[in-house]
Scaffold this motif. Structure first.
Motif, mmCIF file in Angstrom:
data_model
loop_
_atom_site.group_PDB
_atom_site.id
_atom_site.type_symbol
_atom_site.label_atom_id
_atom_site.label_comp_id
_atom_site.label_asym_id
_atom_site.label_seq_id
_atom_site.Cartn_x
_atom_site.Cartn_y
_atom_site.Cartn_z
ATOM 1 N N UNK A 1 0.817 -1.214 0.000
ATOM 2 C CA UNK A 1 0.000 0.000 0.000
ATOM 3 C C UNK A 1 0.851 1.266 0.000
ATOM 4 N N UNK A 2 1.954 1.255 0.755
ATOM 5 C CA UNK A 2 2.841 2.432 0.754
ATOM 6 C C UNK A 2 3.514 2.600 -0.606
ATOM 7 N N UNK A 3 3.861 1.486 -1.249
ATOM 8 C CA UNK A 3 4.483 1.540 -2.577
ATOM 9 C C UNK A 3 3.511 2.133 -3.598
ATOM 10 N N UNK A 4 2.256 1.683 -3.578
ATOM 11 C CA UNK A 4 1.263 2.196 -4.520
ATOM 12 C C UNK A 4 0.931 3.656 -4.230
ATOM 13 N N UNK A 5 0.890 4.019 -2.951
ATOM 14 C CA UNK A 5 0.662 5.422 -2.592
ATOM 15 C C UNK A 5 1.774 6.291 -3.166
ATOM 16 N N UNK A 6 3.018 5.841 -3.023
ATOM 17 C CA UNK A 6 4.143 6.599 -3.559
ATOM 18 C C UNK A 6 4.072 6.681 -5.079
ATOM 19 N N UNK A 7 3.712 5.572 -5.729
ATOM 20 C CA UNK A 7 3.611 5.571 -7.188
ATOM 21 C C UNK A 7 2.555 6.553 -7.677
ATOM 22 N N UNK A 8 1.469 6.716 -6.907
ATOM 23 C CA UNK A 8 0.352 7.575 -7.324
ATOM 24 C C UNK A 8 0.548 9.032 -6.954
ATOM 25 N N UNK A 9 1.357 9.312 -5.921
ATOM 26 C CA UNK A 9 1.439 10.685 -5.399
ATOM 27 C C UNK A 9 2.866 11.217 -5.267
ATOM 28 N N UNK A 10 3.854 10.342 -5.172
ATOM 29 C CA UNK A 10 5.221 10.791 -4.939
ATOM 30 C C UNK A 10 5.562 10.968 -3.476
ATOM 31 N N UNK A 11 4.664 10.564 -2.568
ATOM 32 C CA UNK A 11 4.982 10.641 -1.135
ATOM 33 C C UNK A 11 4.508 9.382 -0.428
ATOM 34 N N UNK A 12 5.039 9.161 0.774
ATOM 35 C CA UNK A 12 4.700 7.994 1.586
ATOM 36 C C UNK A 12 3.647 8.374 2.628
ATOM 37 N N UNK A 13 3.058 7.395 3.322
ATOM 38 C CA UNK A 13 1.943 7.719 4.234
ATOM 39 C C UNK A 13 2.340 8.562 5.438
ATOM 40 N N UNK A 14 3.584 8.432 5.880
ATOM 41 C CA UNK A 14 4.059 9.221 7.029
ATOM 42 C C UNK A 14 5.431 9.773 6.687
ATOM 43 N N UNK B 1 8.492 12.477 8.502
ATOM 44 C CA UNK B 1 8.966 13.338 9.582
ATOM 45 C C UNK B 1 10.484 13.357 9.540
ATOM 46 N N UNK B 2 11.079 14.457 9.995
ATOM 47 C CA UNK B 2 12.532 14.582 9.987
ATOM 48 C C UNK B 2 13.180 13.796 11.119
ATOM 49 N N UNK B 3 12.421 13.537 12.167
ATOM 50 C CA UNK B 3 12.950 12.828 13.331
ATOM 51 C C UNK B 3 12.447 11.384 13.326
ATOM 52 N N UNK B 4 13.373 10.419 13.450
ATOM 53 C CA UNK B 4 13.010 9.008 13.379
ATOM 54 C C UNK B 4 12.046 8.611 14.495
ATOM 55 N N UNK B 5 12.203 9.206 15.669
ATOM 56 C CA UNK B 5 11.316 8.882 16.790
ATOM 57 C C UNK B 5 9.898 9.407 16.531
ATOM 58 N N UNK B 6 9.821 10.600 15.948
ATOM 59 C CA UNK B 6 8.506 11.136 15.586
ATOM 60 C C UNK B 6 7.852 10.260 14.522
ATOM 61 N N UNK B 7 8.659 9.803 13.563
ATOM 62 C CA UNK B 7 8.129 8.954 12.499
ATOM 63 C C UNK B 7 7.582 7.647 13.066
ATOM 64 N N UNK B 8 8.327 7.005 13.968
ATOM 65 C CA UNK B 8 7.846 5.773 14.581
ATOM 66 C C UNK B 8 6.547 6.011 15.359
ATOM 67 N N UNK B 9 6.453 7.154 16.033
ATOM 68 C CA UNK B 9 5.223 7.465 16.779
ATOM 69 C C UNK B 9 4.035 7.606 15.828
#
Length: 425
Positions: A202-215, A217-225
């Motif tokens: 789903x993340x791959x198809x989202x990227x293919x359709x829009x050029x971005x991923x579902x989440x 963030x610049x900070x890895x901890x924020x991204x995991x949250x």
């Protein structure tokens, strides 16, 4: 895949494969473009000498065993390997083409129809992996190669058997790509199920359709949250309306709420057929589009035109290659000249339907050389200029081309015919 020259410290060959250039590298490994003694191209992966230890060897051996197990048209196949060598290595099928991430960054998101074709193709490929009791666990745009025969899945270094709770990962650590990782994987849940690959797809198809991923963030901890928080919805900005229900379901926070991999195939198929196409037709369009996106179709030098000279009736209006059938479909898909490009040269684009004659015998010459004359060309004046094609975009080894494909031969013939129709002689 883009290659760079070898460095002085790189070996000249590994396991009988002559190394020709670097393809890429990661924290533990280096990947080279190699060639077998029989001339077969290969992607040769080694463990970096600085990280060769018992754990790295064990993980590498596991990857080799998994590659021996998986199969299917969408998997880059294992050719040879030696996990016990002083410098462990493995060689897989070389896929000539960029990864999905680089393609989207360079050319922009794919049309919705092609995203659906990509989804059905990759989901079917993952279905074969799951039938072997395996999970990929690290599906992402960089691990999807857009080859001349369609997309292929690579890098099974993190793959595991679905029912196993064993891991080579240290306690309290998570291995994978956080922005493409489902919540249960990010939380360290074991054992994982095939739903992790559905989410990642789903993340791959989202990227293919829009050029971005579902989440993001610049900070890895924020991204995991963000990934693990059930209250933080994935970013579906820019998703075509017809894809929203499917991607919303695939990116569900709870694994049990996601469709199965076979349901993804069927849903993609249904959406394609709702547009009046068969899935096989959409798949061929995907391969044609990613092999030669519109801005990289060959162009011809501008030729003087007689004033008020009408275009021949056989040259129809241009249209989008993502939504126009190929020549082996009905209707056909010729190439026509379509006005000046940004450098002042007329561009070649895919055109509206035109029936091919049964007597056509297209001839194709490499993109970096002048086009050889056909029998029709030989009837032209002797001083008629050659029609050079532009070089293929850099990033692929020039020796590996699509010169033998039927589509390439048709394209070359159509280029010559379009040029001759507008030439002043």
């Amino acid at each position: 895949m883009q290659t760079t020259p070898l460095s002085p410290e790189d070996p000249a060959q590994i396991g009988g494969f002559e190394l020709l250039g670097r393809i890429g590298q990661g924290g533990m490994g280096q990947v080279y473009l190699g060639e077998s003694p029989g001339g077969e191209p290969a992607a040769v992966k080694i463990i970096k000498p600085s990280v060769v230890d018992s754990t790295a060897r064990l993980r590498f051996a596991q990857e080799i065993e998994i590659l021996k197990t998986v199969w299917g048209a969408r998997i880059a196949q294992l050719l040879d390997a030696d996990a016990d060598a002083e410098q462990p290595w493995l060689a897989t099928e070389y896929v000539e083409g960029p990864d999905l991430g680089k393609h989207v960054v360079t050319h922009g998101p794919l049309p919705a129809l092609l995203v659906l074709s990509l989804g059905a193709t990759l989901a079917e490929g993952l279905g074969y992996v799951h039938k072997q009791g395996l999970l990929h666990r690290d599906l992402k745009p960089a691990n999807i190669l857009l080859g001349p025969n369609g997309p292929k899945i690579i890098d099974f270094g993190l793959a595991v058997f679905a029912e196993s709770s064993a891991s080579l990962t240290a306690a309290n650590t998570v291995v994978g790509t956080p922005s493409c990782m489902p919540p249960e994987q990010a939380n360290g849940v074991k054992p994982l199920t095939s739903a992790v690959d559905v989410y990642a797809l789903g993340t791959v198809l989202l990227f293919a359709a829009t050029g971005h991923l579902p989440y993001h963030a610049n900070n890895i901890h924020v991204l995991f949250h963000m990934v693990t928080d059930p209250e933080t919805a994935p970013d579906l900005t820019g998703v075509p309306p017809e894809l929203v229900p499917l991607l919303t379901a695939m990116l569900s926070h709870q694994a049990q709420d996601r469709p199965t991999i076979s349901e993804v195939v069927q849903q993609c198929r249904g959406l394609v057929e709702a547009q009046g196409l068969k899935l096989a037709q959409a798949r061929r369009r995907l391969t044609t589009y990613t092999a030669a996106p519109p801005q990289h179709f060959p162009t011809l030098p501008t030729a003087p035109m007689p004033r008020n000279a009408p275009l021949p009736a056989s040259v129809p209006a241009a249209s989008d290659p993502a939504t126009t059938p190929r020549q082996d479909e009905s209707p056909t898909l010729p190439m026509v000249m379509d006005g000046p490009a940004s450098d002042g040269r007329p561009t070649m684009r895919l055109a509206a339907p035109q029936q091919a004659t049964p007597t056509e015998t297209p001839v194709y010459a490499a993109p970096t050389a002048p086009v050889a004359p056909s029998s029709e060309d030989e009837q032209s004046p002797r001083n008629a200029p050659d029609v050079p094609l532009r070089p293929r975009p850099t990033g692929r080894p020039p020796a590996r081309s699509l010169r033998h494909s039927a589509q390439a031969r048709r394209t070359a013939q159509q280029l010559r015919e379009a040029y001759a129709a507008r030439a002043p002689f």
